[in-house]
Design an enzyme around this catalytic site. Sequence first.
Site, PDB file in Angstrom:
ATOM      1  N   GLY A 193      29.829  24.525   1.537  1.00  0.00           N
ATOM      2  CA  GLY A 193      30.807  23.453   1.529  1.00  0.00           C
ATOM      3  C   GLY A 193      30.542  22.305   2.473  1.00  0.00           C
ATOM      4  CG  HIS A 217      33.223  13.781   3.030  1.00  0.00           C
ATOM      5  ND1 HIS A 217      34.332  13.265   3.658  1.00  0.00           N
ATOM      6  CD2 HIS A 217      33.016  15.002   3.604  1.00  0.00           C
ATOM      7  CE1 HIS A 217      34.772  14.127   4.559  1.00  0.00           C
ATOM      8  NE2 HIS A 217      33.988  15.180   4.543  1.00  0.00           N
ATOM      9  CB  CYS A 260      31.569  17.216   5.987  1.00  0.00           C
ATOM     10  SG  CYS A 260      32.092  18.431   4.754  1.00  0.00           S
TER      11      CYS A 260
END
Length: 419
Positions: free
Chosen positions: A334, A338, A356
């Site tokens: 995951g 972004h 992330c």
Amino acid sequence: MGRFTQAGAMVGALALVASLALTGCGDDQKKAAEFVGGSTAPGTGAPTAPQAGEGSAAASLAVSPADGAKNRPVSAEISAELPGGGTVSSVTLASADGKQVAGRMRLDGSSWVPSAPLKYGTRYTATVTGTGSGGETRQGTSTFTTMAKPKSMISSGLYLFDDRTYGVAMPVVVEFHPGIPKKDRAAVQKRMFVKTDPPQPGAWHWVYNGTQAYYRAPEYWKPGTTLDVRIALGGMPLSNGRYGNVDRSATAKIGRSFVMKVDNASKKMTVLQDGQVIRTLPVSLGKKSTPSSSGTLVVMEKKEKTVFDTMDEPDPDNRYRTEIDFAQRLTWGGEYIHAAPWSEGVQGRQNVSHGCVNVSMAMGRWLFDQTKIGDPITITGTERRVSPGNGWTAWSLSWSEFVKGSAVPVPQGGSGPLL
């Protein structure tokens, strides 16, 4: 960090790609093919081969599958043993109705590989012509029958599509469910064909449980490369009693070089196109409790809009449901690149994400418009390394480490095509 399980990865692979098949060579047969040509020695009834040049077939060849063989796998390859050595010059294969089967010789001359799996429950006749060590012509024929379609099959996925253009770090990725037993991997690997134009050597690497295999070159692919791939596993028997179900193939292109590099120390991303820096932008990586993975990762999937839902996380601090813009998947676990407008105030200075790579809304849109599936991003200086198989991790290993995962020996510098 978006939620994604390994089981979900497999389902996605099979839904995304259509199932593959496994195929392998038939067993070596001791029974020789029928004698073709030659004469009978007077008074003996024994066949004697004419001297070289006396006929089109000077002696018989032992062809495999052997004449009369039954229940051969549809992955069978045609081979022949020339007494005293020599080379095979031609192979023809036809079904009982006279239809010719296309195929190609392996570059090492060991066997002839049909261009598609044979049909189940079908009789075939192979004719092999060769030249002996003394220059004499030799020929043999064999009529054999393939097996009925098996009930227990293995599924596979190929993450490559015809007429698509990918980034320079796009590995050839094959996924298997269940994983390939270790004892079968060499035979399976010999049926996974990759050819590049311009030619570039490469190698396969298996993850520890046999659920994935990656093919890559020692360095990123040259821009403009054509990848011609056939995972020829249809009907291949495995030691666990399963068989492959279909072949899978694709011809794809490699585009321009577009490389992203992220340094946790500076909290900056440097973007290079064709070797030149075209942009530097601030980022926020994973905080210490949920660090980003260091290593060379590959963009696997792109979604302009999606939802990250981690409400089933055991730790309440890691539960959230958030709409995300310009998401580019890097790991099955995951981790993404972004847009994160909520962290723009600390990007370039502090790590606040759940793993992330956060960029601004403007930079998220810009990157999304520039990248292709297969573009690499190298992240350095974080608290953990990416786990093998958590994404397309072929490039997170050095070349010397990568080739250790091959099921067959790899020549120094890599192997060429098999066909």
